[in-house]
Design an enzyme around this catalytic site. Sequence first.
Site, mmCIF file in Angstrom:
data_model
loop_
_atom_site.group_PDB
_atom_site.id
_atom_site.type_symbol
_atom_site.label_atom_id
_atom_site.label_comp_id
_atom_site.label_asym_id
_atom_site.label_seq_id
_atom_site.Cartn_x
_atom_site.Cartn_y
_atom_site.Cartn_z
ATOM 1 N N ASP A 201 6.155 12.467 5.101
ATOM 2 C CA ASP A 201 6.078 13.907 5.460
ATOM 3 C C ASP A 201 5.888 14.777 4.441
ATOM 4 O O ASP A 201 6.529 14.448 3.427
ATOM 5 C CB ASP A 201 7.442 14.104 6.118
ATOM 6 N N GLU A 257 3.312 -3.889 -5.218
ATOM 7 C CA GLU A 257 4.468 -4.856 -5.651
ATOM 8 C C GLU A 257 4.254 -5.912 -4.218
ATOM 9 O O GLU A 257 4.662 -6.972 -4.302
ATOM 10 C CB GLU A 257 5.680 -4.610 -5.957
#
Length: 528
Positions: A201, A257
């Site tokens: 957002d 990751e």
Amino acid sequence: MSKANWWKGAVIYQIYPRSYQDGNDDGIGDLKGITERLPHIAELGADAIWLSPIFTSPMADMGYDVSNYTDIDPTFGTLADFDAMVARAHELGLKVMIDQVLSHSSDQHPFFEESRQSRDNPKADWYVWADPKHDGSAPNNWQAIFGGIAWEWEPRRRQYYFHNFLKEQPDFNFHNPEVQDWLLSTMRFWLDRGVDGFRLDTVNFYFHDKHLRDDPADFRLDGTQAIKPYEMQYHIFSKNQPDNIGFLEKMRKLMDEYDDRTLVGEVGESHHPIEIMGEYTSANRLHMAYSFEMLSAKFTAEHFRHQIDQFFKLAPKGWPCWAMSNHDVPRHVSRWAGHGDQDAVSKLAAAMLLSMEGSICLYQGEELGQTETDLEFAELTDPQGINFWPEDKGRDGCRTPMVWEKDAPNAGFGGVEPWLPVKAPQAARAVDTQQGVEGSVLETYRALLKLRRETPDLREGRTMFAETDEPVLAFHRGDKTVCAFNLSATPQQIEIDGIEETLFALDAEVADGKVWLGANGALIARLG
């Protein structure tokens, strides 16, 4: 696409959780309801879902004011309900993306409640605080999007705090590295729970100017054209700061990751959004970004051509995500109602959007040709509509419940009166009225999503625009696919040589190197 790049060219279906399906008959949509209705999205042919915020919240701004970033609001269910929804989505072949509201929290978040107590507590510098001017007024002229100045006085600190939105939504201080690290840890919590990505957002709102310099007047306005004071300023200091890039790179490092995860950022900006989208999706930053350029009332071939062309010129290695409707703007069938028959415009818009280079967001109900709900003032819940009525009626009109069965109570949304009303014009477009009906908006969307999924050019091919005059938009995708659209209710004819097979047509015909497009007609074809 490779498994890791599943998001590239993907179709993401946005769910507004309060309005999708009420699973416990309390008038508000929830996670169990979403889980029940996931087959609809899978059958539509989408690749992923994106859920608007479901975190613990006082709901001053319908969940975009978060008070606990690592739990589910009881309105929507529990973490167990969330895990069950993710498992079901994955079982159906759907990726799951969730909204991350990082720029600000709720004023009821424990960290803000601590921060506002004094200037020397452990969280004192976690939000944006500033001393008043000598006359007691706010530190600068920054405006809040929902009205009024963007500063609120806190007597315990004898300072103002900054809020881009409601005063109940104080902005985090991203200049504090501890804030950045903590926010990244909340993202890790959801990644470990199995989410496949995040919609970020207001991704360009994270940092503010440390010197708190005034935003200048918007050079494009004379001061009388804007409904909101916020729109009368050019926001070069209250947001869009260069510091943002470093945090985007930190987020990308976290995402890398994990296998096969993605980030899409919402760029809330009216001055140079395409440039920011390009900057934010370059190198090791966001995977993709979107702005509000296709969420406006503009409906011309030149407008759509410019957005796509400009993006890839500015960021040839970046990636956009295009949408025509979402939870913040009037539905596009209503915005563009003056350009043709409602169903015809809906199907034309679908054909254009699902032919575009980039990833795609569909907003719930869009696949039904859903229109904006006409609400009375007393029915509103959105602070934007309440504050700016009637010139701006707010966002509730596009947030009314999803309609499943035309003649069922509340059109199948739930057994009790919902939080926003289901009105007859919306119920008339219910899923059960269109399911299996040849030529319906729903079946048109299904056909287009299937075509996009099965046509590599439409997911991966680069775009080359044809030289066409208004109201025709035409372009090639990749080596073998051509697309043409008539953005008017008046038939048009253009020349396209070498068409071998029609892949999709809306009131369109091909003969002797010429393409005839009827009112709001569309053609997607394969070249020889």
